[in-house]
Design a protein around this motif. Structure first.
Motif, mmCIF file in Angstrom:
data_model
loop_
_atom_site.group_PDB
_atom_site.id
_atom_site.type_symbol
_atom_site.label_atom_id
_atom_site.label_comp_id
_atom_site.label_asym_id
_atom_site.label_seq_id
_atom_site.Cartn_x
_atom_site.Cartn_y
_atom_site.Cartn_z
ATOM 1 N N TYR A 22 23.378 -24.347 30.223
ATOM 2 C CA TYR A 22 24.763 -24.350 29.758
ATOM 3 C C TYR A 22 25.096 -25.657 29.049
ATOM 4 O O TYR A 22 25.858 -25.667 28.090
ATOM 5 C CB TYR A 22 25.732 -24.110 30.913
ATOM 6 C CG TYR A 22 25.716 -22.703 31.469
ATOM 7 C CD1 TYR A 22 25.208 -21.628 30.753
ATOM 8 C CD2 TYR A 22 26.229 -22.438 32.737
ATOM 9 C CE1 TYR A 22 25.201 -20.345 31.272
ATOM 10 C CE2 TYR A 22 26.237 -21.158 33.259
ATOM 11 C CZ TYR A 22 25.727 -20.110 32.530
ATOM 12 O OH TYR A 22 25.728 -18.848 33.044
ATOM 13 N N GLY A 26 26.007 -26.007 24.974
ATOM 14 C CA GLY A 26 27.344 -26.524 24.726
ATOM 15 C C GLY A 26 28.474 -25.913 25.530
ATOM 16 O O GLY A 26 29.637 -26.193 25.254
ATOM 17 N N LEU A 27 28.171 -25.063 26.515
ATOM 18 C CA LEU A 27 29.243 -24.534 27.361
ATOM 19 C C LEU A 27 29.762 -25.614 28.308
ATOM 20 O O LEU A 27 30.942 -25.627 28.657
ATOM 21 C CB LEU A 27 28.769 -23.321 28.165
ATOM 22 C CG LEU A 27 28.477 -22.049 27.373
ATOM 23 C CD1 LEU A 27 28.030 -20.931 28.295
ATOM 24 C CD2 LEU A 27 29.678 -21.615 26.553
ATOM 25 N N ARG A 48 35.127 -25.966 35.252
ATOM 26 C CA ARG A 48 34.602 -25.301 34.056
ATOM 27 C C ARG A 48 33.413 -24.407 34.412
ATOM 28 O O ARG A 48 33.324 -23.271 33.952
ATOM 29 C CB ARG A 48 34.216 -26.340 33.011
ATOM 30 C CG ARG A 48 33.897 -25.747 31.652
ATOM 31 C CD ARG A 48 33.817 -26.851 30.608
ATOM 32 N NE ARG A 48 33.519 -26.349 29.304
ATOM 33 C CZ ARG A 48 34.419 -26.072 28.363
ATOM 34 N NH1 ARG A 48 35.699 -26.251 28.614
ATOM 35 N NH2 ARG A 48 34.060 -25.625 27.176
ATOM 36 N N ILE A 52 32.989 -20.342 34.036
ATOM 37 C CA ILE A 52 31.847 -19.716 33.368
ATOM 38 C C ILE A 52 31.198 -18.693 34.288
ATOM 39 O O ILE A 52 30.908 -17.565 33.883
ATOM 40 C CB ILE A 52 30.816 -20.779 32.920
ATOM 41 C CG1 ILE A 52 31.409 -21.661 31.815
ATOM 42 C CG2 ILE A 52 29.513 -20.120 32.452
ATOM 43 C CD1 ILE A 52 30.602 -22.924 31.533
ATOM 44 N N LEU A 62 27.670 -14.676 26.670
ATOM 45 C CA LEU A 62 27.806 -16.118 26.485
ATOM 46 C C LEU A 62 28.726 -16.442 25.310
ATOM 47 O O LEU A 62 29.512 -17.394 25.374
ATOM 48 C CB LEU A 62 26.432 -16.769 26.299
ATOM 49 C CG LEU A 62 25.559 -16.812 27.552
ATOM 50 C CD1 LEU A 62 24.180 -17.368 27.219
ATOM 51 C CD2 LEU A 62 26.216 -17.636 28.652
ATOM 52 N N ASP A 63 28.648 -15.659 24.244
ATOM 53 C CA ASP A 63 29.551 -15.879 23.107
ATOM 54 C C ASP A 63 31.005 -15.630 23.503
ATOM 55 O O ASP A 63 31.907 -16.358 23.093
ATOM 56 C CB ASP A 63 29.172 -14.996 21.922
ATOM 57 C CG ASP A 63 27.904 -15.459 21.220
ATOM 58 O OD1 ASP A 63 27.546 -16.653 21.359
ATOM 59 O OD2 ASP A 63 27.274 -14.641 20.533
ATOM 60 N N ARG A 66 32.130 -18.540 25.604
ATOM 61 C CA ARG A 66 32.417 -19.675 24.728
ATOM 62 C C ARG A 66 33.814 -19.529 24.112
ATOM 63 O O ARG A 66 34.609 -20.467 24.087
ATOM 64 C CB ARG A 66 31.356 -19.790 23.629
ATOM 65 C CG ARG A 66 31.523 -21.008 22.729
ATOM 66 C CD ARG A 66 30.465 -21.072 21.640
ATOM 67 N NE ARG A 66 29.114 -20.824 22.077
ATOM 68 C CZ ARG A 66 28.339 -21.706 22.728
ATOM 69 N NH1 ARG A 66 28.798 -22.894 23.003
ATOM 70 N NH2 ARG A 66 27.102 -21.387 23.075
ATOM 71 N N LEU A 69 36.463 -20.080 26.757
ATOM 72 C CA LEU A 69 36.590 -21.513 27.066
ATOM 73 C C LEU A 69 37.389 -22.231 25.990
ATOM 74 O O LEU A 69 38.265 -23.059 26.300
ATOM 75 C CB LEU A 69 35.208 -22.157 27.218
ATOM 76 C CG LEU A 69 34.457 -21.847 28.507
ATOM 77 C CD1 LEU A 69 33.006 -22.283 28.400
ATOM 78 C CD2 LEU A 69 35.138 -22.505 29.704
ATOM 79 N N GLU A 70 37.095 -21.937 24.741
ATOM 80 C CA GLU A 70 37.839 -22.563 23.642
ATOM 81 C C GLU A 70 39.316 -22.201 23.717
ATOM 82 O O GLU A 70 40.182 -23.053 23.518
ATOM 83 C CB GLU A 70 37.243 -22.148 22.297
ATOM 84 C CG GLU A 70 35.897 -22.770 22.021
ATOM 85 C CD GLU A 70 35.204 -22.206 20.785
ATOM 86 O OE1 GLU A 70 35.822 -21.397 20.049
ATOM 87 O OE2 GLU A 70 34.039 -22.570 20.554
#
Length: 134
Positions: A22, A26-27, A48, A52, A62-63, A66, A69-70
């Motif tokens: 991760y 970049g997660l 965080r 996840i 995962l995308d 991501r 998270l953003e």
């Protein structure tokens, strides 16, 4: 509170290799280092990684994680994008459930058609198709 990677893994039920992965993708941001050059994590990383893990348990890719998270990093933003992402994922889950239900019905019919005997007259083998060329 400073956590080692092992402590973070135990706290979130995440393998150390997964945490490192991760970080690589970049997660999770690269952690600070202790005096002995060990990774050092805090409450922010714990939260965080827990986020996840929960998203992954719910089947988000995962995308998608991501993107979530953003979006979660911009607390004042309208949640319509989050809602659309979750609704899209729900639709995919519902499609998979429908596919599995159809598969279950087909397999149940095959099993119900079996009345014993030899493999040469087995309805299940027959339903699967030819196994050899004659």
């Amino acid at each position: 509170m400073a956590l080692t990677i092992g402590m973070l893994g135990r706290a979130t039920h995440t393998k150390v290799e997964t945490i490192r992965y991760y970080e690589r993708i970049g997660l999770l941001s690269a952690p600070g280092r202790s005096g002995g050059n060990y990774r050092s994590y805090g409450e922010a990383e714990l939260g965080r990684l827990s986020f996840i893990r929960r998203a992954r348990q719910l089947g988000f890719s995962l995308d998608q994680v991501r993107a979530l998270l953003e979006l979660s990093d911009d607390r004042g933003r309208d949640c319509a994008t989050v809602d659309a992402l979750a609704r899209g994922h729900l639709a995919e889950v519902e499609r998979k459930i429908a596919d599995l239900a159809a598969l279950q019905r087909e397999l149940a019919a095959m099993v119900d058609s079996c009345h014993g005997g030899t493999v040469g007259s087995c309805r299940i083998i027959e339903a699967l198709g030819p196994t050899r060329s004659d």
